[in-house]
Design a protein around this motif. Structure first.
Motif, PDB file in Angstrom:
ATOM      1  N   GLU A  68       0.868  -1.171   0.000  1.00 25.57           N
ATOM      2  CA  GLU A  68       0.000   0.000   0.000  1.00 25.57           C
ATOM      3  C   GLU A  68       0.908   1.225   0.000  1.00 25.57           C
ATOM      4  O   GLU A  68       1.822   1.315   0.814  1.00 25.57           O
ATOM      5  N   ARG A  69       0.656   2.146  -0.934  1.00 22.31           N
ATOM      6  CA  ARG A  69       1.481   3.347  -1.015  1.00 22.31           C
ATOM      7  C   ARG A  69       0.568   4.562  -1.073  1.00 22.31           C
ATOM      8  O   ARG A  69      -0.325   4.621  -1.913  1.00 22.31           O
ATOM      9  N   MET A  70       0.804   5.513  -0.188  1.00 26.74           N
ATOM     10  CA  MET A  70       0.045   6.754  -0.198  1.00 26.74           C
ATOM     11  C   MET A  70       0.706   7.709  -1.171  1.00 26.74           C
ATOM     12  O   MET A  70       1.896   8.016  -1.045  1.00 26.74           O
ATOM     13  N   GLY A  74      -4.044   9.588  -3.871  1.00 31.33           N
ATOM     14  CA  GLY A  74      -4.747   8.654  -3.007  1.00 31.33           C
ATOM     15  C   GLY A  74      -3.911   7.425  -2.716  1.00 31.33           C
ATOM     16  O   GLY A  74      -2.767   7.302  -3.142  1.00 31.33           O
ATOM     17  N   THR A  75      -4.513   6.486  -2.015  1.00 28.39           N
ATOM     18  CA  THR A  75      -3.829   5.238  -1.674  1.00 28.39           C
ATOM     19  C   THR A  75      -3.975   4.250  -2.817  1.00 28.39           C
ATOM     20  O   THR A  75      -5.068   4.096  -3.378  1.00 28.39           O
ATOM     21  N   HIS A  76      -2.884   3.588  -3.156  1.00 28.58           N
ATOM     22  CA  HIS A  76      -2.862   2.592  -4.225  1.00 28.58           C
ATOM     23  C   HIS A  76      -2.114   1.358  -3.736  1.00 28.58           C
ATOM     24  O   HIS A  76      -1.190   1.465  -2.939  1.00 28.58           O
ATOM     25  N   HIS A  98      -7.674   2.744  -4.792  1.00 25.17           N
ATOM     26  CA  HIS A  98      -8.740   2.740  -3.798  1.00 25.17           C
ATOM     27  C   HIS A  98      -9.750   3.859  -4.000  1.00 25.17           C
ATOM     28  O   HIS A  98     -10.817   3.840  -3.405  1.00 25.17           O
ATOM     29  N   GLU A  99      -9.428   4.825  -4.857  1.00 20.94           N
ATOM     30  CA  GLU A  99     -10.344   5.919  -5.178  1.00 20.94           C
ATOM     31  C   GLU A  99     -10.949   5.640  -6.554  1.00 20.94           C
ATOM     32  O   GLU A  99     -10.239   5.272  -7.491  1.00 20.94           O
ATOM     33  N   GLU A 136       3.264  11.901  -7.784  1.00 20.39           N
ATOM     34  CA  GLU A 136       3.139  10.561  -7.247  1.00 20.39           C
ATOM     35  C   GLU A 136       4.309  10.243  -6.343  1.00 20.39           C
ATOM     36  O   GLU A 136       5.404  10.761  -6.529  1.00 20.39           O
ATOM     37  N   ASP A 137       4.087   9.386  -5.393  1.00 20.44           N
ATOM     38  CA  ASP A 137       5.143   8.776  -4.601  1.00 20.44           C
ATOM     39  C   ASP A 137       6.033   9.800  -3.914  1.00 20.44           C
ATOM     40  O   ASP A 137       7.246   9.759  -4.006  1.00 20.44           O
TER      41      ASP A 137
END
Length: 138
Positions: A68-70, A74-76, A98-99, A136-137
């Motif tokens: 899981e990476r925020m 969003g969280t993916h 997750h979105e 991202e990231d």
């Protein structure tokens, strides 16, 4: 360790910067036009090491564990991807978003611009004009 088999792609390709192994076709790059249709705004992918680009498919890669990476979008659930020949990290794959607004990323691959080169062995640059950013990231 066994013998490594790699896929040689035909057409305009993007390769690992470190060992020149084929990673993706230019035809699999998610174009700016289709990206605009998907998200309704111009955005660019970024990672810890700079810009990155979204591809529909990638080859000659191995996967790290799912995590899981925020991210700012969003969280993916993602898995880092590595060149199967030299083992260098080259990006990540979106497993689950997750979105609802981010579902279009599922199953797609992000390759980091600083870790790939085009088929002519030059640095891979796509339109670098300033844009809004879906960083991202971070």
């Amino acid at each position: 360790m066994g013998r490594i088999f790699v896929v040689d792609l035909e057409g305009r390709t993007y390769k690992c910067k470190f060992c020149k192994t084929h990673l993706a076709l230019a035809d699999d790059l998610v174009s700016r036009a289709s990206f605009l249709l998907l998200v309704g705004e111009l955005a660019a992918f970024h990672c810890r090491r700079g810009k990155a680009y979204l591809f529909n498919n990638a080859v000659n890669i191995t996967f790290g564990p799912h995590e899981e990476r925020m991210m700012l979008s969003g969280t993916h659930t993602v898995a880092d991807i590595f060149c199967c020949y030299c083992g260098q990290i080259v990006g990540w794959k979106y497993e689950t978003a997750h979105e609802n607004s981010q579902k279009y990323k599922e199953g797609k691959f992000v390759l980091e611009r600083g870790r790939i080169i085009d088929g002519a062995d030059s640095e891979f640059y796509i339109d670098t004009r300033p844009t809004l950013s879906d960083t991202e990231d971070v």
